[in-house]
Design a protein around this motif. Structure first.
Motif, mmCIF file in Angstrom:
data_model
loop_
_atom_site.group_PDB
_atom_site.id
_atom_site.type_symbol
_atom_site.label_atom_id
_atom_site.label_comp_id
_atom_site.label_asym_id
_atom_site.label_seq_id
_atom_site.Cartn_x
_atom_site.Cartn_y
_atom_site.Cartn_z
ATOM 1 N N LEU A 120 61.231 27.150 -2.398
ATOM 2 C CA LEU A 120 62.184 27.345 -1.306
ATOM 3 C C LEU A 120 63.546 26.811 -1.743
ATOM 4 O O LEU A 120 63.617 25.897 -2.582
ATOM 5 C CB LEU A 120 61.708 26.592 -0.063
ATOM 6 C CG LEU A 120 60.374 27.041 0.539
ATOM 7 C CD1 LEU A 120 59.939 26.077 1.628
ATOM 8 C CD2 LEU A 120 60.503 28.464 1.075
ATOM 9 N N PRO A 121 64.628 27.337 -1.204
ATOM 10 C CA PRO A 121 65.964 26.846 -1.572
ATOM 11 C C PRO A 121 66.098 25.326 -1.423
ATOM 12 O O PRO A 121 66.713 24.671 -2.265
ATOM 13 C CB PRO A 121 66.896 27.591 -0.616
ATOM 14 C CG PRO A 121 66.162 28.848 -0.281
ATOM 15 C CD PRO A 121 64.708 28.466 -0.276
ATOM 16 N N ALA B 73 62.017 24.397 -13.909
ATOM 17 C CA ALA B 73 61.523 24.911 -12.625
ATOM 18 C C ALA B 73 62.663 25.184 -11.645
ATOM 19 O O ALA B 73 62.556 26.095 -10.818
ATOM 20 C CB ALA B 73 60.523 23.933 -12.019
ATOM 21 N N ILE B 74 63.757 24.434 -11.758
ATOM 22 C CA ILE B 74 64.863 24.612 -10.806
ATOM 23 C C ILE B 74 65.522 25.988 -10.911
ATOM 24 O O ILE B 74 66.208 26.419 -9.992
ATOM 25 C CB ILE B 74 65.944 23.509 -10.948
ATOM 26 C CG1 ILE B 74 66.551 23.508 -12.341
ATOM 27 C CG2 ILE B 74 65.382 22.155 -10.559
ATOM 28 C CD1 ILE B 74 67.718 22.553 -12.524
ATOM 29 N N HIS B 75 65.272 26.695 -12.011
ATOM 30 C CA HIS B 75 65.812 28.051 -12.144
ATOM 31 C C HIS B 75 65.035 29.043 -11.272
ATOM 32 O O HIS B 75 65.500 30.160 -11.050
ATOM 33 C CB HIS B 75 65.814 28.494 -13.604
ATOM 34 C CG HIS B 75 66.640 27.599 -14.473
ATOM 35 N ND1 HIS B 75 68.002 27.464 -14.331
ATOM 36 C CD2 HIS B 75 66.290 26.772 -15.478
ATOM 37 C CE1 HIS B 75 68.450 26.603 -15.228
ATOM 38 N NE2 HIS B 75 67.428 26.165 -15.930
ATOM 39 N N VAL C 277 64.463 23.629 -4.374
ATOM 40 C CA VAL C 277 65.309 23.754 -5.567
ATOM 41 C C VAL C 277 66.424 22.712 -5.516
ATOM 42 O O VAL C 277 66.709 22.043 -6.522
ATOM 43 C CB VAL C 277 65.880 25.180 -5.704
ATOM 44 C CG1 VAL C 277 66.927 25.242 -6.804
ATOM 45 C CG2 VAL C 277 64.766 26.185 -5.962
ATOM 46 N N GLU C 278 67.064 22.546 -4.369
ATOM 47 C CA GLU C 278 68.156 21.567 -4.232
ATOM 48 C C GLU C 278 67.680 20.143 -4.481
ATOM 49 O O GLU C 278 68.347 19.361 -5.165
ATOM 50 C CB GLU C 278 68.824 21.685 -2.856
ATOM 51 C CG GLU C 278 69.643 22.936 -2.694
ATOM 52 C CD GLU C 278 70.681 23.123 -3.797
ATOM 53 O OE1 GLU C 278 71.405 22.169 -4.112
ATOM 54 O OE2 GLU C 278 70.746 24.239 -4.345
ATOM 55 N N ILE C 279 66.529 19.799 -3.951
ATOM 56 C CA ILE C 279 65.972 18.452 -4.149
ATOM 57 C C ILE C 279 65.667 18.230 -5.629
ATOM 58 O O ILE C 279 66.015 17.194 -6.201
ATOM 59 C CB ILE C 279 64.701 18.253 -3.288
ATOM 60 C CG1 ILE C 279 65.077 18.185 -1.806
ATOM 61 C CG2 ILE C 279 63.946 16.994 -3.721
ATOM 62 C CD1 ILE C 279 63.896 18.257 -0.860
ATOM 63 N N MET C 280 65.040 19.230 -6.261
ATOM 64 C CA MET C 280 64.705 19.103 -7.679
ATOM 65 C C MET C 280 65.960 19.034 -8.545
ATOM 66 O O MET C 280 66.014 18.277 -9.515
ATOM 67 C CB MET C 280 63.816 20.263 -8.125
ATOM 68 C CG MET C 280 62.396 20.162 -7.592
ATOM 69 S SD MET C 280 61.384 21.606 -8.004
ATOM 70 C CE MET C 280 61.257 21.446 -9.759
#
Length: 158
Positions: free
Chosen positions: A86-87, A77-79, A90-93
């Protein structure tokens, strides 16, 4: 008074927790050859090397096996291929995935086997032999395509 063992007294449960993916062909072969009548039920989450994005719910009862697509692993999912995150999300994941495992991220197998003790042990050994080897994991990292005999249409849980 004599004690007669009930069926429940003879039932065992084994939990398999493993980070390595299943090799799809060997998992299929194990199910075809080692899924004995004494294995009453298995259930859990797994991932196949051929389907690195899919969180698969595995359910087996008797000779029936089903896969249900429950979600996507955060490691995929991080891709953000569909642009739905939201950006900041993505950073948290990404941080969570990196902390989980350096290669697999949050992907993992967790299966519970319930049945007669010998049937559980036999199938557990077959499942463990169906996991990818270190060499196959290296191949997976390089993008190797694995033979996958499992049905391509999978039920999706909403």
């Amino acid at each position: 008074l004599t004690h007669q063992a009930s069926t429940a007294d003879k039932v065992d449960a084994i939990v398999i927790r493993e980070l390595r993916p299943f090799h799809p062909q060997r998992l299929h072969d194990s199910c075809c050859s080692k899924l004995g009548t004494g294995l009453y039920r298995t259930k859990g989450f797994l991932w196949l090397a051929s389907r690195p994005a899919d969180v698969l719910l595995w359910q087996q009862s008797g000779s029936q096996i089903s896969f249900e697509l429950t979600s996507v692993w955060a490691a995929e999912a991080i891709h953000n291929r569909h642009g739905r995150l939201l950006p900041r999300e993505v950073e948290i994941m990404k941080k969570q995935v990196e902390e989980a495992h350096p290669i697999f991220g949050d992907r993992r197998n967790a299966l519970t086997l319930i049945g007669l003790p010998q049937a559980c042990r036999t199938f557990a050994a077959a499942l463990k032999s169906a996991l990818c080897t270190e060499e196959e994991i290296a191949d997976w990292q390089r993008g190797k395509v694995f033979s996958d005999p499992w049905p391509k249409s999978i039920r999706k849980i909403r």
